[in-house]
Design a protein around this motif. Structure first.
Motif, PDB file in Angstrom:
ATOM      1  N   VAL A  83      62.808 -39.788  33.810  1.00  0.00           N
ATOM      2  CA  VAL A  83      63.659 -40.843  34.361  1.00  0.00           C
ATOM      3  C   VAL A  83      63.368 -40.960  35.863  1.00  0.00           C
ATOM      4  O   VAL A  83      62.938 -39.992  36.492  1.00  0.00           O
ATOM      5  CB  VAL A  83      65.152 -40.537  34.119  1.00  0.00           C
ATOM      6  CG1 VAL A  83      65.498 -40.680  32.654  1.00  0.00           C
ATOM      7  CG2 VAL A  83      65.521 -39.138  34.618  1.00  0.00           C
ATOM      8  N   PRO A  84      63.599 -42.141  36.455  1.00  0.00           N
ATOM      9  CA  PRO A  84      63.215 -42.367  37.855  1.00  0.00           C
ATOM     10  C   PRO A  84      64.248 -41.853  38.859  1.00  0.00           C
ATOM     11  O   PRO A  84      64.488 -42.476  39.899  1.00  0.00           O
ATOM     12  CB  PRO A  84      63.078 -43.889  37.929  1.00  0.00           C
ATOM     13  CG  PRO A  84      64.058 -44.393  36.936  1.00  0.00           C
ATOM     14  CD  PRO A  84      64.041 -43.399  35.806  1.00  0.00           C
ATOM     15  N   TYR A  85      64.873 -40.755  38.574  1.00  0.00           N
ATOM     16  CA  TYR A  85      65.850 -40.156  39.487  1.00  0.00           C
ATOM     17  C   TYR A  85      66.027 -38.693  39.108  1.00  0.00           C
ATOM     18  O   TYR A  85      65.629 -38.256  38.028  1.00  0.00           O
ATOM     19  CB  TYR A  85      67.183 -40.902  39.431  1.00  0.00           C
ATOM     20  CG  TYR A  85      67.689 -41.203  38.038  1.00  0.00           C
ATOM     21  CD1 TYR A  85      68.244 -40.206  37.231  1.00  0.00           C
ATOM     22  CD2 TYR A  85      67.589 -42.485  37.515  1.00  0.00           C
ATOM     23  CE1 TYR A  85      68.692 -40.483  35.947  1.00  0.00           C
ATOM     24  CE2 TYR A  85      68.019 -42.772  36.234  1.00  0.00           C
ATOM     25  CZ  TYR A  85      68.582 -41.763  35.463  1.00  0.00           C
ATOM     26  OH  TYR A  85      69.016 -42.045  34.188  1.00  0.00           O
ATOM     27  N   SER A  86      66.626 -37.962  40.032  1.00  0.00           N
ATOM     28  CA  SER A  86      66.950 -36.558  39.800  1.00  0.00           C
ATOM     29  C   SER A  86      68.456 -36.401  39.693  1.00  0.00           C
ATOM     30  O   SER A  86      69.220 -37.165  40.298  1.00  0.00           O
ATOM     31  CB  SER A  86      66.426 -35.687  40.956  1.00  0.00           C
ATOM     32  OG  SER A  86      65.030 -35.786  41.080  1.00  0.00           O
ATOM     33  N   PHE A  87      68.892 -35.412  38.934  1.00  0.00           N
ATOM     34  CA  PHE A  87      70.311 -35.081  38.866  1.00  0.00           C
ATOM     35  C   PHE A  87      70.615 -34.113  40.002  1.00  0.00           C
ATOM     36  O   PHE A  87      69.995 -33.052  40.114  1.00  0.00           O
ATOM     37  CB  PHE A  87      70.649 -34.468  37.505  1.00  0.00           C
ATOM     38  CG  PHE A  87      70.429 -35.419  36.365  1.00  0.00           C
ATOM     39  CD1 PHE A  87      71.362 -36.394  36.067  1.00  0.00           C
ATOM     40  CD2 PHE A  87      69.267 -35.359  35.609  1.00  0.00           C
ATOM     41  CE1 PHE A  87      71.163 -37.293  35.024  1.00  0.00           C
ATOM     42  CE2 PHE A  87      69.048 -36.246  34.565  1.00  0.00           C
ATOM     43  CZ  PHE A  87      69.994 -37.215  34.276  1.00  0.00           C
ATOM     44  N   MET A  88      71.567 -34.488  40.856  1.00  0.00           N
ATOM     45  CA  MET A  88      71.812 -33.743  42.076  1.00  0.00           C
ATOM     46  C   MET A  88      73.300 -33.478  42.286  1.00  0.00           C
ATOM     47  O   MET A  88      74.164 -34.180  41.740  1.00  0.00           O
ATOM     48  CB  MET A  88      71.278 -34.515  43.283  1.00  0.00           C
ATOM     49  CG  MET A  88      69.814 -34.919  43.208  1.00  0.00           C
ATOM     50  SD  MET A  88      68.666 -33.542  43.409  1.00  0.00           S
ATOM     51  CE  MET A  88      68.756 -33.293  45.178  1.00  0.00           C
ATOM     52  N   ILE A  89      73.580 -32.454  43.101  1.00  0.00           N
ATOM     53  CA  ILE A  89      74.921 -32.189  43.594  1.00  0.00           C
ATOM     54  C   ILE A  89      74.962 -32.633  45.050  1.00  0.00           C
ATOM     55  O   ILE A  89      74.117 -32.228  45.857  1.00  0.00           O
ATOM     56  CB  ILE A  89      75.287 -30.701  43.479  1.00  0.00           C
ATOM     57  CG1 ILE A  89      75.110 -30.222  42.033  1.00  0.00           C
ATOM     58  CG2 ILE A  89      76.718 -30.469  43.961  1.00  0.00           C
ATOM     59  CD1 ILE A  89      75.958 -30.954  41.014  1.00  0.00           C
ATOM     60  N   GLY A  90      75.931 -33.468  45.404  1.00  0.00           N
ATOM     61  CA  GLY A  90      75.977 -34.067  46.728  1.00  0.00           C
ATOM     62  C   GLY A  90      76.655 -33.213  47.775  1.00  0.00           C
ATOM     63  O   GLY A  90      77.156 -32.115  47.498  1.00  0.00           O
TER      64      GLY A  90
END
Length: 222
Positions: free
Chosen positions: A101-108
């Motif tokens: 997918v064109p994004y990463s799963f992140m914690i902000g």
């Protein structure tokens, strides 16, 4: 190696705890402490390393069934070196993607769970909110007599004025709504992250009984 869970992470509703214990497993993931000196040498603040360490200790290795959106969400929860700056704040990985997918799963910077692609888009105020949303999707799909998918501009036509927000998912870009006999999940994160309004998606779970609407979170639910 994967292990069955005997205890669910704290801070979840009864429904989400049951979901995690019944359907989740725990995978081996490395400890963050072994990277501390290296990360400090890179200029990453000690407080941010502590934040990553706490995430890994609380959530690291948790494997959940696929979410109904974002190509299933993270394959498992795991973290890596923080990214950012003192001026912008710091992000770190929430877990690797299941697919390309064109994004990463992140914690902000504020502990939000979200996706980072063309831009940072927080989906839920907390990691618990993400887990609650996956658990609620599983629960609703089991009890709904009908599931309807709505996309793009048609999402605006959904009449949610008489619905109440489902607070336990701590929704930001993604929200859940509870009506008299239905639950509605609105996924706007990809649309915001990728500047692609057509990606907005809503799933309407209708024909739910009382247990389908409230099961597992009644009487406080925690």
């Amino acid at each position: 190696m994967d292990f069955h869970l005997h205890h669910a992470p704290e801070g979840l509703t009864k429904r989400a705890r049951y979901f995690v214990l019944a359907h989740g497993i725990k995978a081996d993931v490395p400890r963050v402490s072994r990277h501390r000196e290296q990360w400090l040498a890179l200029g990453i603040p000690s407080a941010e390393i502590d934040r990553v360490t706490a995430y890994q200790e609380h959530w690291g290795g948790l494997v959940l069934p696929p979410a109904p959106h974002y190509d299933g969400g993270p394959k498992y929860l795991d973290t890596d070196v923080p990214e950012g700056s003192p001026a912008e704040g710091w992000w770190f990985e929430a877990g690797p993607q299941r697919t390309a997918v064109p994004y990463s799963f992140m914690i902000g910077p504020g502990g939000e769970f979200g996706i980072h692609g063309d831009r940072w888009t927080p989906l839920h105020q907390t990691v618990e909110g993400w887990v609650e949303s996956v658990a609620l999707a599983h629960h609703a799909s089991m009890w709904a007599k009908q599931i309807t998918k709505v996309t793009g501009d048609d999402v605006d036509a959904l009449a949610l004025d008489t619905f109440e927000p489902v607070k336990e998912v701590t929704g930001l870009a993604d929200t859940w709504w509870r009506g008299s006999d239905s639950l509605v999940a609105v996924y706007a994160g990809e649309a915001e992250c990728l500047s692609a309004p057509r990606c907005r998606t809503a799933l309407v779970y209708s024909g739910l009984g009382e247990w389908g609407l409230y099961g597992g979170v009644m009487d406080g639910g925690r």
